[in-house]
Design an enzyme around this catalytic site. Sequence first.
Site, mmCIF file in Angstrom:
data_model
loop_
_atom_site.group_PDB
_atom_site.id
_atom_site.type_symbol
_atom_site.label_atom_id
_atom_site.label_comp_id
_atom_site.label_asym_id
_atom_site.label_seq_id
_atom_site.Cartn_x
_atom_site.Cartn_y
_atom_site.Cartn_z
ATOM 1 N N HIS A 1 1.056 -1.364 0.058
ATOM 2 C CA HIS A 1 0.183 0.064 -0.068
ATOM 3 C C HIS A 1 0.958 1.320 -0.145
ATOM 4 O O HIS A 1 0.856 2.079 -0.871
ATOM 5 C CB HIS A 1 -0.946 -0.038 1.223
ATOM 6 C CG HIS A 1 -1.668 1.255 1.467
ATOM 7 N ND1 HIS A 1 -2.540 1.920 0.553
ATOM 8 C CD2 HIS A 1 -1.324 2.084 2.339
ATOM 9 C CE1 HIS A 1 -2.995 3.078 1.103
ATOM 10 N NE2 HIS A 1 -2.586 3.112 2.200
ATOM 11 N N ASP B 1 -3.458 8.198 -1.370
ATOM 12 C CA ASP B 1 -3.661 7.326 -0.349
ATOM 13 C C ASP B 1 -5.022 6.832 -0.616
ATOM 14 O O ASP B 1 -5.453 5.637 -0.660
ATOM 15 C CB ASP B 1 -3.381 7.715 1.296
ATOM 16 C CG ASP B 1 -3.921 7.085 2.377
ATOM 17 O OD1 ASP B 1 -3.566 5.699 2.039
ATOM 18 O OD2 ASP B 1 -4.522 7.251 3.194
ATOM 19 N N HIS C 1 3.829 7.006 5.235
ATOM 20 C CA HIS C 1 2.539 7.780 5.759
ATOM 21 C C HIS C 1 1.783 6.980 6.908
ATOM 22 O O HIS C 1 1.154 7.383 7.636
ATOM 23 C CB HIS C 1 1.566 8.155 4.732
ATOM 24 C CG HIS C 1 0.530 7.185 4.102
ATOM 25 N ND1 HIS C 1 1.310 6.329 3.104
ATOM 26 C CD2 HIS C 1 -0.427 6.646 4.214
ATOM 27 C CE1 HIS C 1 0.249 5.291 2.839
ATOM 28 N NE2 HIS C 1 -0.673 5.606 3.482
ATOM 29 N N GLU D 1 1.098 5.747 12.759
ATOM 30 C CA GLU D 1 -0.322 5.176 13.016
ATOM 31 C C GLU D 1 -0.292 3.692 13.509
ATOM 32 O O GLU D 1 -0.773 3.216 14.657
ATOM 33 C CB GLU D 1 -1.345 5.619 12.290
ATOM 34 C CG GLU D 1 -2.700 5.925 13.078
ATOM 35 C CD GLU D 1 -3.721 6.056 11.916
ATOM 36 O OE1 GLU D 1 -4.845 6.554 12.495
ATOM 37 O OE2 GLU D 1 -3.428 6.360 10.938
ATOM 38 N N ASP D 2 0.333 3.045 12.667
ATOM 39 C CA ASP D 2 0.083 1.584 12.702
ATOM 40 C C ASP D 2 1.282 0.781 13.323
ATOM 41 O O ASP D 2 1.105 -0.425 13.313
ATOM 42 C CB ASP D 2 -0.231 0.913 11.338
ATOM 43 C CG ASP D 2 -1.350 1.494 10.741
ATOM 44 O OD1 ASP D 2 -2.208 1.993 11.371
ATOM 45 O OD2 ASP D 2 -1.673 1.421 9.294
ATOM 46 N N ASP E 1 -21.318 17.075 -24.853
ATOM 47 C CA ASP E 1 -19.984 16.653 -24.683
ATOM 48 C C ASP E 1 -19.498 15.366 -24.297
ATOM 49 O O ASP E 1 -18.498 15.041 -23.634
ATOM 50 C CB ASP E 1 -19.423 17.743 -23.659
ATOM 51 C CG ASP E 1 -20.073 17.814 -22.392
ATOM 52 O OD1 ASP E 1 -21.037 17.122 -22.126
ATOM 53 O OD2 ASP E 1 -19.451 18.424 -21.456
HETATM 54 MN MN MN Z 1 -2.802 4.504 3.794
#
Ligand code: MN
Length: 743
Positions: A53, A145, A77, A81-82, A266
């Site tokens: 990811h 993300d 990123h 957090e993880d 269009d």
């Molecule tokens: Mn993520």
Amino acid sequence: MTEEMLLLARGLLNTLHKNTERYDMPKIEAAYTLAYRAHEGQKRQSGEPYISHPIAVAESVAGLGLDTDTVCAALLHDTVEDCEGITVSMISERFGADVAAIVEGVTKIVTVAVENREEAQIENIRKMMLAISKDIRVIIVKLCDRLHNMRTLGGKKNSDRQREIALETMYVYAPLAHRLGMQRIKLELENLALLYLDPIGYREVMEAVDRRFGTSRELLASAKGRIEERITAYGISYEVEDRIKSVYSLYRKIYEQGKPFEEIYDFYALRVIVDTVEECYTVLGLVHEMFTSVPGRFKDYISMPKPNMYQSLHTTVMSRDGIPFEVQIRTHEMHETAEFGIAAHWRYKTGEAPDERVDKQLAWIASLIEADEDTRDPDEYIHSFKKTLFREEIFVFTPKGDVISLPQGATVIDFAYTIHTAVGNRMVGAKINGVIVPIDRVPQTGDVVEILTRNNQGPSRDWLNIVTTSEARGKIRQWFKREKRPENIVFGRDMMEKELRRLGHAFTASETEKIFEATAERVGIGSLDDLFDTVGYGGISLSRIAVRLKEESTRFLKMQQASETPAVSADEAALASLQEKSKNRAQKKQNGGVVVDGAEGCLVKFARCCAPLPGDAIIGFVTRGFGVSVHKRDCPNAVAGVSDPGQADRWLGAHWETKESGASSTMYEASLSILTEDKIGVLAEVSVALAEMKIPVLTINVAPPKDSRATIHITVGCKDTEHCHAIVSRLKAIPTVLNITRN
Ligand code: MN
């Protein structure tokens, strides 16, 4: 790096190697190594290693042309957090303050559930906007993300969660991408979200595209060839691409604006990309020489760029066979901006000095934060947030000839505040094209707007109900808050007392005071004067206060009831029931005369695949975010859907409302296929018969004849199945009509 690490990241490395001199490869490798170790052993719900990811996100970021720091931040990123043991300060030490700040910003952007209207939501969006306003690279990483999460959303097992994420993508992230001009990401986000929000609608649009494009493909290709020949002959070097309008934009036009597919001009667009602005106009001239242009469809976004920096010339022309198509003409640089928006700034540049276009975007975000600082009303905040994101622009002129862009629907007061706060506060009137106009007038593109001012003038409180931009509303509130506290208190108290009286119960002064105090507590304001002041300057809307007042007064009455009998007069009760009835009636309008079990009051639309009519057995499909789409019970889509365990719970029983007394004027759409002999004049006979019955014809299509049989597809306005039968039998009376089926 181990072999496995190289293998996992090969796509990212390829993208980076196209541009090695820009990237600090050792730094990126170090970030990758840290992220790889941190996520080791973690898996995504699809079973893939988690590191896939962040790698994918970094690849998108690099594909947009962003710098080393942003690529590193993308890789890292999710680590703070993880993963245990990784902190922002640690990232700051190893990769610098910028990388750390981006990672922290992305981590802080919490999920904002748009449906869940709670006070906490304001804080969420504010935090998000604040994080973005510090460094716009935060939102670019966040969008990449989200893009990867949407691309892999099928791997999530919980379908409710899938739809929640899709909804949030549709309402928060796609509009953000749009506002930042990142068109490519925006379109992909919208299409992916639609796929989960209304899978049937998505498929219907795809099928319609196939049908329409299938028949016109060759004609459009030949038009494209002729344009290319002509430009080549003129000696201009160019690139040409063509595109079909995105599924989601078609979906919106068809379902939300109710346009028949044939009227979408269009639908197919040809894009000509040249080197200079001058060549853009030359190519425009060539195109207009070769084809008839459709009036009112020419737009010059080169001299008047959209607020998200988009520039291009747009025109719609008719091919020789009567098929309209759009031509977009732009330079390479404009093309970059159109596709990548704010991110285009970083492409092919190594320096980091942000140019003025980036500043402009940041200013826009800052204004959104400031304008809403004084509102305590979450509904209004969300509303203005969405409005700012979704806004369509018009362009007007000052008397000096400066171009001012305003959101569509903005009034002359909004214009005044856009020029300058002081101009707004001193405004006494306005002229459009030299003529004095009412103060709530909405100017149109091309108008010259002049504001008449007087010193020592202040805004009027009514303006809060007239203006449409949050910027103007914020500035008016500011003025009252600053200048008029004593007056606000009197005014606010008066409004609240009126509101309380409207509820139909006479309270004594001390009872009123108690109810007001309880209300103040409910909205989190300490003193009564502060509450009146806030209501007075519009920091909390009357409608919101009204709801709280009603709740608190009901509670108060209930407490009294222990000893007393309720003092509601018969008249008041009758009035209340009348109000209830008229409210119900108003609702009936938007539900199309359909009651969906368990989704009362929900927006209802009719599925195109089967076009149900009153009298048909029906069933509703909950699209989440787009209301309920109603199908005939025997529609193949409904039959398949109900038996699909993945979506069975989204199908709800539905029935037609019983008709009110008097003829209902509601018209529905019925679509009919008429099989006829292939003879001249059949279509005319059908048209005449329909005209005689005063049946409105909405669309008409004739399929090419086969075996001396022709099929006419028509959509007509129709009241119910009975009415439809009458139409069918009248048409069947025409000798050349062989058979009629309702689709
Ligand atoms: Mn993520």
